[in-house]
Structure formats: structure tokens, C-alpha cells
Design a protein around this motif. Sequence first.
Motif, PDB file in Angstrom:
ATOM      1  N   GLY A  74       2.596   0.583 -14.450  1.00 11.67           N
ATOM      2  CA  GLY A  74       3.533   1.315 -13.631  1.00 11.67           C
ATOM      3  C   GLY A  74       2.978   2.189 -12.344  1.00 11.67           C
ATOM      4  O   GLY A  74       3.541   2.198 -11.293  1.00 11.67           O
ATOM      5  N   VAL A  75       2.432   3.114 -12.987  1.00  8.03           N
ATOM      6  CA  VAL A  75       1.948   4.335 -12.306  1.00  8.03           C
ATOM      7  C   VAL A  75       0.949   3.667 -11.079  1.00  8.03           C
ATOM      8  O   VAL A  75       0.920   4.235 -10.086  1.00  8.03           O
ATOM      9  N   VAL A  76       0.107   3.054 -11.673  1.00  6.45           N
ATOM     10  CA  VAL A  76      -1.190   2.437 -10.920  1.00  6.45           C
ATOM     11  C   VAL A  76      -0.114   1.645  -9.804  1.00  6.45           C
ATOM     12  O   VAL A  76      -0.897   1.393  -8.574  1.00  6.45           O
ATOM     13  N   ILE A  77       0.805   0.821 -10.368  1.00  7.07           N
ATOM     14  CA  ILE A  77       1.391  -0.022  -9.141  1.00  7.07           C
ATOM     15  C   ILE A  77       2.182   0.707  -8.136  1.00  7.07           C
ATOM     16  O   ILE A  77       1.874   0.426  -6.887  1.00  7.07           O
ATOM     17  N   VAL A  78       2.885   1.736  -8.536  1.00  7.50           N
ATOM     18  CA  VAL A  78       3.544   2.471  -7.491  1.00  7.50           C
ATOM     19  C   VAL A  78       2.604   3.047  -6.449  1.00  7.50           C
ATOM     20  O   VAL A  78       2.812   3.008  -5.372  1.00  7.50           O
ATOM     21  N   PHE A  79       1.370   3.740  -7.047  1.00 11.50           N
ATOM     22  CA  PHE A  79       0.688   4.682  -6.275  1.00 11.50           C
ATOM     23  C   PHE A  79      -0.170   3.666  -5.472  1.00 11.50           C
ATOM     24  O   PHE A  79      -0.384   3.897  -3.987  1.00 11.50           O
ATOM     25  N   GLY A  80      -0.684   2.528  -6.028  1.00 12.57           N
ATOM     26  CA  GLY A  80      -1.318   1.296  -4.950  1.00 12.57           C
ATOM     27  C   GLY A  80      -0.611   0.914  -3.857  1.00 12.57           C
ATOM     28  O   GLY A  80      -1.198   0.669  -3.025  1.00 12.57           O
ATOM     29  N   GLU A  81       0.784   0.529  -4.419  1.00  9.86           N
ATOM     30  CA  GLU A  81       1.370  -0.181  -3.383  1.00  9.86           C
ATOM     31  C   GLU A  81       1.815   0.769  -2.027  1.00  9.86           C
ATOM     32  O   GLU A  81       1.737   0.398  -0.907  1.00  9.86           O
ATOM     33  N   MET A  82       1.985   2.089  -2.503  1.00  6.87           N
ATOM     34  CA  MET A  82       2.442   3.273  -1.424  1.00  6.87           C
ATOM     35  C   MET A  82       1.091   3.422  -0.566  1.00  6.87           C
ATOM     36  O   MET A  82       1.431   3.392   0.486  1.00  6.87           O
ATOM     37  N   THR A  83      -0.068   3.488  -1.306  1.00  9.22           N
ATOM     38  CA  THR A  83      -1.315   3.662  -0.634  1.00  9.22           C
ATOM     39  C   THR A  83      -1.511   2.575   0.384  1.00  9.22           C
ATOM     40  O   THR A  83      -1.811   2.821   1.627  1.00  9.22           O
ATOM     41  N   ALA A  84      -1.218   1.338   0.012  1.00  6.01           N
ATOM     42  CA  ALA A  84      -1.526  -0.105   0.639  1.00  6.01           C
ATOM     43  C   ALA A  84      -0.522   0.009   1.854  1.00  6.01           C
ATOM     44  O   ALA A  84      -1.167  -0.332   3.011  1.00  6.01           O
ATOM     45  N   ILE A  85       0.572   0.211   1.719  1.00  5.77           N
ATOM     46  CA  ILE A  85       1.536   0.216   2.641  1.00  5.77           C
ATOM     47  C   ILE A  85       1.137   1.382   3.823  1.00  5.77           C
ATOM     48  O   ILE A  85       1.422   0.996   4.969  1.00  5.77           O
ATOM     49  N   ASN A  86       0.748   2.474   3.429  1.00  3.06           N
ATOM     50  CA  ASN A  86       0.741   3.739   4.354  1.00  3.06           C
ATOM     51  C   ASN A  86      -0.770   3.305   5.136  1.00  3.06           C
ATOM     52  O   ASN A  86      -0.770   3.348   6.365  1.00  3.06           O
ATOM     53  N   LEU A  87      -1.686   2.506   4.648  1.00  4.34           N
ATOM     54  CA  LEU A  87      -2.871   2.078   5.245  1.00  4.34           C
ATOM     55  C   LEU A  87      -3.017   0.671   5.881  1.00  4.34           C
ATOM     56  O   LEU A  87      -3.607   0.441   6.890  1.00  4.34           O
ATOM     57  N   LEU A  88      -2.206  -0.166   5.426  1.00  2.50           N
ATOM     58  CA  LEU A  88      -2.398  -1.706   6.050  1.00  2.50           C
ATOM     59  C   LEU A  88      -1.221  -2.203   6.745  1.00  2.50           C
ATOM     60  O   LEU A  88      -0.933  -3.145   7.342  1.00  2.50           O
ATOM     61  N   GLY A  89       0.123  -1.296   6.369  1.00  2.97           N
ATOM     62  CA  GLY A  89       1.377  -1.741   6.773  1.00  2.97           C
ATOM     63  C   GLY A  89       1.985  -2.608   5.890  1.00  2.97           C
ATOM     64  O   GLY A  89       1.527  -3.090   4.887  1.00  2.97           O
ATOM     65  N   MET A  90       3.267  -2.857   6.136  1.00  3.43           N
ATOM     66  CA  MET A  90       4.351  -3.333   5.066  1.00  3.43           C
ATOM     67  C   MET A  90       3.991  -4.481   4.844  1.00  3.43           C
ATOM     68  O   MET A  90       3.795  -5.134   3.621  1.00  3.43           O
ATOM     69  N   SER A  91       3.893  -5.560   5.820  1.00  2.76           N
ATOM     70  CA  SER A  91       3.947  -6.798   5.512  1.00  2.76           C
ATOM     71  C   SER A  91       2.407  -7.289   5.016  1.00  2.76           C
ATOM     72  O   SER A  91       2.345  -8.127   4.116  1.00  2.76           O
ATOM     73  N   PHE A  92       1.476  -6.812   5.590  1.00  5.35           N
ATOM     74  CA  PHE A  92       0.043  -7.292   5.020  1.00  5.35           C
ATOM     75  C   PHE A  92      -0.252  -6.662   3.735  1.00  5.35           C
ATOM     76  O   PHE A  92      -0.845  -7.394   2.610  1.00  5.35           O
ATOM     77  N   ALA A  93       0.456  -5.372   3.397  1.00  3.85           N
ATOM     78  CA  ALA A  93       0.200  -4.709   2.058  1.00  3.85           C
ATOM     79  C   ALA A  93       0.941  -5.785   0.954  1.00  3.85           C
ATOM     80  O   ALA A  93       0.332  -6.005   0.144  1.00  3.85           O
ATOM     81  N   ILE A  94       2.026  -6.154   1.251  1.00  5.15           N
ATOM     82  CA  ILE A  94       2.901  -6.954   0.398  1.00  5.15           C
ATOM     83  C   ILE A  94       2.461  -8.401   0.246  1.00  5.15           C
ATOM     84  O   ILE A  94       2.460  -8.792  -0.929  1.00  5.15           O
ATOM     85  N   ALA A  95       1.836  -8.797   1.246  1.00  4.46           N
ATOM     86  CA  ALA A  95       1.276 -10.359   1.251  1.00  4.46           C
ATOM     87  C   ALA A  95       0.017 -10.236   0.228  1.00  4.46           C
ATOM     88  O   ALA A  95      -0.161 -11.218  -0.483  1.00  4.46           O
ATOM     89  N   THR A  96      -0.958  -9.171   0.584  1.00  2.00           N
ATOM     90  CA  THR A  96      -1.880  -9.009  -0.027  1.00  2.00           C
ATOM     91  C   THR A  96      -1.798  -8.791  -1.734  1.00  2.00           C
ATOM     92  O   THR A  96      -2.431  -9.362  -2.499  1.00  2.00           O
ATOM     93  N   ILE A  97      -0.721  -7.946  -1.923  1.00  2.00           N
ATOM     94  CA  ILE A  97      -0.223  -7.650  -3.362  1.00  2.00           C
ATOM     95  C   ILE A  97       0.320  -8.728  -4.071  1.00  2.00           C
ATOM     96  O   ILE A  97       0.008  -9.099  -5.214  1.00  2.00           O
ATOM     97  N   LEU A  98       1.228  -9.776  -3.353  1.00  6.22           N
ATOM     98  CA  LEU A  98       1.458 -10.776  -3.784  1.00  6.22           C
ATOM     99  C   LEU A  98       0.616 -11.935  -4.252  1.00  6.22           C
ATOM    100  O   LEU A  98       0.382 -12.685  -5.388  1.00  6.22           O
ATOM    101  N   ILE A  99      -0.539 -11.902  -3.501  1.00  2.11           N
ATOM    102  CA  ILE A  99      -1.764 -13.207  -3.817  1.00  2.11           C
ATOM    103  C   ILE A  99      -2.326 -12.385  -5.162  1.00  2.11           C
ATOM    104  O   ILE A  99      -2.863 -13.193  -5.819  1.00  2.11           O
ATOM    105  N   ALA A 100      -2.872 -11.090  -4.920  1.00  2.53           N
ATOM    106  CA  ALA A 100      -3.216 -10.594  -6.411  1.00  2.53           C
ATOM    107  C   ALA A 100      -2.257 -10.940  -7.354  1.00  2.53           C
ATOM    108  O   ALA A 100      -2.848 -11.136  -8.799  1.00  2.53           O
TER     109      ALA A 100
END
Length: 141
Positions: A74-100
Amino acid sequence: MKGIFSSIIAGVFISLQGVFNSRMSEEISGWHTTAIVHLVGFTLSIIIYLIARDGREEGFREVPYFYLLGGMLGVVIVFGEMTAINLLGMSFAIATILIAQLLCAFVIDTKGLFGMFKHKMSFQKVFGVAMMLVGVIIFKW
């Protein structure tokens, strides 16, 4: 129907959590945000547990110890999602997370890992995963 409803609620809340955590991390830091998120979540979980009193306390001893790593994941998930959103934007980060997430779930299901029921791999399932991957590529392109 209950499973679909639960999935929809979880999906909405995952997106909301990502936005809230991303905004908070801009003000404090990623690790501070992760600690606060888990502290608040832990507090709420304890309160709900004390009210609901569901489950068996003795069952805790029967859970394989490596499943306790879920909290660390859960710690890795929260930190990774937060970092991805800050770097990629909300939509692309969530889409990439969903594919993974989908690819990992597909492997777990087809191999029957971690005691999950083993599902047969089919052309339709592989094609569906491939279509989602192509969709994310087109989305970003």
C-alpha cells in the motif's frame, strides 16, 4: 451486482485519492503525504473495526505471514500513484496504472497464484488486454 458496484466505487475512490494525495504532496512531500494517508486510513480502519467487530480474531494467526506485506505494498501504491500523477498527469497515469494492474491480475488468474482460482487463458481475454494496451498508447499519442 454487488461486486460490480464495489469495483465502480473503488475505481472512483482510487482516482479521487490520487488527486488528493498529489495535491497534498505538492505542499509537503511525497513521503509525508504517504505517512499521513496511511495514518488516517489506519485510524479509520480501527474505528470501523471497533464498531463492526467482524471476523475472527483467532483467524489472524492462520493468515500466512507474507500476506501481511499488503500494508507495505500500500505504501508503494500510494507513493507510486502520487508520483505518476505529478509527472504524467491524471489520465495517463491512471491509464498506465490500470494496464499494469490488469496485466498482473491476468497473470495471477491464469496461473492461479496466491491461492486464487485458476482461470483459463482465452483468445478473447488476451485480445481484450491487447486492446486496452493499444488504447492507452493511442490515448497518449
